[in-house]
Motif scaffolding. Sequence first.
Motif, PDB file in Angstrom:
ATOM      1  N   UNK A  26       0.820  -1.220   0.000  1.00 46.55           N
ATOM      2  CA  UNK A  26       0.000   0.000   0.000  1.00 46.55           C
ATOM      3  C   UNK A  26       0.853   1.269   0.000  1.00 46.55           C
ATOM      4  N   UNK A  27       2.152   1.135   0.228  1.00 53.25           N
ATOM      5  CA  UNK A  27       3.048   2.299   0.333  1.00 53.25           C
ATOM      6  C   UNK A  27       4.322   2.062  -0.476  1.00 53.25           C
ATOM      7  N   UNK A  28       4.174   1.728  -1.751  1.00 51.45           N
ATOM      8  CA  UNK A  28       5.341   1.326  -2.536  1.00 51.45           C
ATOM      9  C   UNK A  28       6.316   2.475  -2.793  1.00 51.45           C
ATOM     10  N   UNK A  29       5.828   3.707  -2.923  1.00 54.72           N
ATOM     11  CA  UNK A  29       6.743   4.838  -3.077  1.00 54.72           C
ATOM     12  C   UNK A  29       7.604   5.000  -1.828  1.00 54.72           C
ATOM     13  N   UNK A  30       6.972   4.925  -0.667  1.00 56.37           N
ATOM     14  CA  UNK A  30       7.687   5.034   0.602  1.00 56.37           C
ATOM     15  C   UNK A  30       8.662   3.870   0.778  1.00 56.37           C
ATOM     16  N   UNK A  31       8.237   2.686   0.356  1.00 54.99           N
ATOM     17  CA  UNK A  31       9.110   1.512   0.398  1.00 54.99           C
ATOM     18  C   UNK A  31      10.387   1.767  -0.384  1.00 54.99           C
ATOM     19  N   UNK A  32      10.259   2.302  -1.584  1.00 54.31           N
ATOM     20  CA  UNK A  32      11.429   2.557  -2.420  1.00 54.31           C
ATOM     21  C   UNK A  32      12.337   3.630  -1.818  1.00 54.31           C
ATOM     22  N   UNK A  33      11.732   4.682  -1.300  1.00 56.27           N
ATOM     23  CA  UNK A  33      12.540   5.752  -0.695  1.00 56.27           C
ATOM     24  C   UNK A  33      13.342   5.211   0.484  1.00 56.27           C
ATOM     25  N   UNK A  34      12.684   4.436   1.341  1.00 57.08           N
ATOM     26  CA  UNK A  34      13.398   3.903   2.503  1.00 57.08           C
ATOM     27  C   UNK A  34      14.402   2.833   2.099  1.00 57.08           C
ATOM     28  N   UNK A  35      14.065   2.063   1.073  1.00 58.87           N
ATOM     29  CA  UNK A  35      15.025   1.080   0.566  1.00 58.87           C
ATOM     30  C   UNK A  35      16.303   1.791   0.117  1.00 58.87           C
ATOM     31  N   UNK A  36      16.176   2.904  -0.583  1.00 61.50           N
ATOM     32  CA  UNK A  36      17.364   3.662  -0.998  1.00 61.50           C
ATOM     33  C   UNK A  36      18.175   4.114   0.211  1.00 61.50           C
ATOM     34  N   UNK A  37      17.494   4.608   1.230  1.00 60.22           N
ATOM     35  CA  UNK A  37      18.191   5.013   2.458  1.00 60.22           C
ATOM     36  C   UNK A  37      18.923   3.823   3.087  1.00 60.22           C
ATOM     37  N   UNK A  38      18.291   2.665   3.085  1.00 64.78           N
ATOM     38  CA  UNK A  38      18.900   1.470   3.684  1.00 64.78           C
ATOM     39  C   UNK A  38      20.172   1.073   2.946  1.00 64.78           C
ATOM     40  N   UNK A  39      20.145   1.137   1.622  1.00 64.29           N
ATOM     41  CA  UNK A  39      21.342   0.779   0.845  1.00 64.29           C
ATOM     42  C   UNK A  39      22.477   1.759   1.132  1.00 64.29           C
ATOM     43  N   UNK A  40      22.149   3.031   1.211  1.00 64.66           N
ATOM     44  CA  UNK A  40      23.167   4.049   1.502  1.00 64.66           C
ATOM     45  C   UNK A  40      23.737   3.857   2.903  1.00 64.66           C
ATOM     46  N   UNK A  41      22.872   3.570   3.864  1.00 64.93           N
ATOM     47  CA  UNK A  41      23.317   3.349   5.237  1.00 64.93           C
ATOM     48  C   UNK A  41      24.183   2.093   5.333  1.00 64.93           C
ATOM     49  N   UNK A  42      23.835   1.054   4.587  1.00 62.44           N
ATOM     50  CA  UNK A  42      24.635  -0.174   4.602  1.00 62.44           C
ATOM     51  C   UNK A  42      26.043   0.098   4.085  1.00 62.44           C
ATOM     52  N   UNK A  43      26.151   0.903   3.037  1.00 64.83           N
ATOM     53  CA  UNK A  43      27.468   1.273   2.525  1.00 64.83           C
ATOM     54  C   UNK A  43      28.245   2.090   3.555  1.00 64.83           C
ATOM     55  N   UNK A  44      27.546   3.009   4.210  1.00 61.98           N
ATOM     56  CA  UNK A  44      28.178   3.850   5.227  1.00 61.98           C
ATOM     57  C   UNK A  44      28.696   3.021   6.397  1.00 61.98           C
ATOM     58  N   UNK A  45      27.919   2.031   6.817  1.00 59.86           N
ATOM     59  CA  UNK A  45      28.341   1.154   7.916  1.00 59.86           C
ATOM     60  C   UNK A  45      29.611   0.398   7.538  1.00 59.86           C
ATOM     61  N   UNK A  46      29.635  -0.134   6.310  1.00 61.52           N
ATOM     62  CA  UNK A  46      30.820  -0.868   5.856  1.00 61.52           C
ATOM     63  C   UNK A  46      32.047   0.038   5.832  1.00 61.52           C
ATOM     64  N   UNK A  47      31.885   1.250   5.339  1.00 63.97           N
ATOM     65  CA  UNK A  47      33.011   2.187   5.294  1.00 63.97           C
ATOM     66  C   UNK A  47      33.476   2.582   6.688  1.00 63.97           C
ATOM     67  N   UNK A  48      32.546   2.766   7.610  1.00 69.92           N
ATOM     68  CA  UNK A  48      32.937   3.148   8.979  1.00 69.92           C
ATOM     69  C   UNK A  48      33.728   2.027   9.641  1.00 69.92           C
ATOM     70  N   UNK A  49      33.373   0.775   9.357  1.00 75.19           N
ATOM     71  CA  UNK A  49      34.147  -0.349   9.883  1.00 75.19           C
ATOM     72  C   UNK A  49      35.555  -0.363   9.289  1.00 75.19           C
ATOM     73  N   UNK A  50      35.662  -0.022   8.009  1.00 75.12           N
ATOM     74  CA  UNK A  50      36.980   0.033   7.375  1.00 75.12           C
ATOM     75  C   UNK A  50      37.859   1.118   7.991  1.00 75.12           C
TER      76      UNK A  50
END
Length: 200
Positions: A26-50
């Motif tokens: 019922x909220x596919x636009x919101x799903x996509x927006x948050x999915x994009x945030x999640x991918x960016x945050x996952x990359x940020x977490x990996x870089x912070x560990x490095x």
Amino acid sequence: MTDPLSAIHEFLPCRTPQRWIENALANQDLLLIDHAHCEKKAASTALSLMYRYVDNTDLLNRMSRLAREELRHFEQVLAIMSKRGVRYDHLTPARYAAGLRKEVRAEDPGRLVDVLIVGAIIEARSCERFAALAPHLDDELASFYNGLLKSEARHYRDYLALAEQAAAGPVTDRVTTFLALEKQLIESPDTEFRFHSGPV
């Protein structure tokens, strides 16, 4: 069902509630927006560990690859959003990741072990949700989400392997602790829909 997905279903303490799937559809636009945030945050977490653990060669190599893949996924989500006229915007974060991190120990090596376990759980849940959603989505989005399953499943395994390496042994007790917390976060009602929220 693919073998990686079977392993993830065995690993996670529960399946995504049907109510969350209904919220997502019922909220596919919101799903996509948050999915994009999640991918960016996952990359940020990996870089912070490095940046934090510069002497851990195995971690550096795995997190470098993971960060590149997550940023590529971020670009792919943005491209889908652009095609659909969905504007990428700021969102308040879900309680999920912060809820899991409340149990992270303050000092190393315990801190590193716990951060890696949290990373594994988040990747596993993402994979489980992609699989749960795909049968209900249009062909383009279903194909994209099915395509993410393999890399997300590998990320979960990489995080767990690094956690065992950091602990110099099994991490079963800590995994059990975090999975119990994860089950509560996934199954209990939430105040707003996000990719990793509970049912709204």
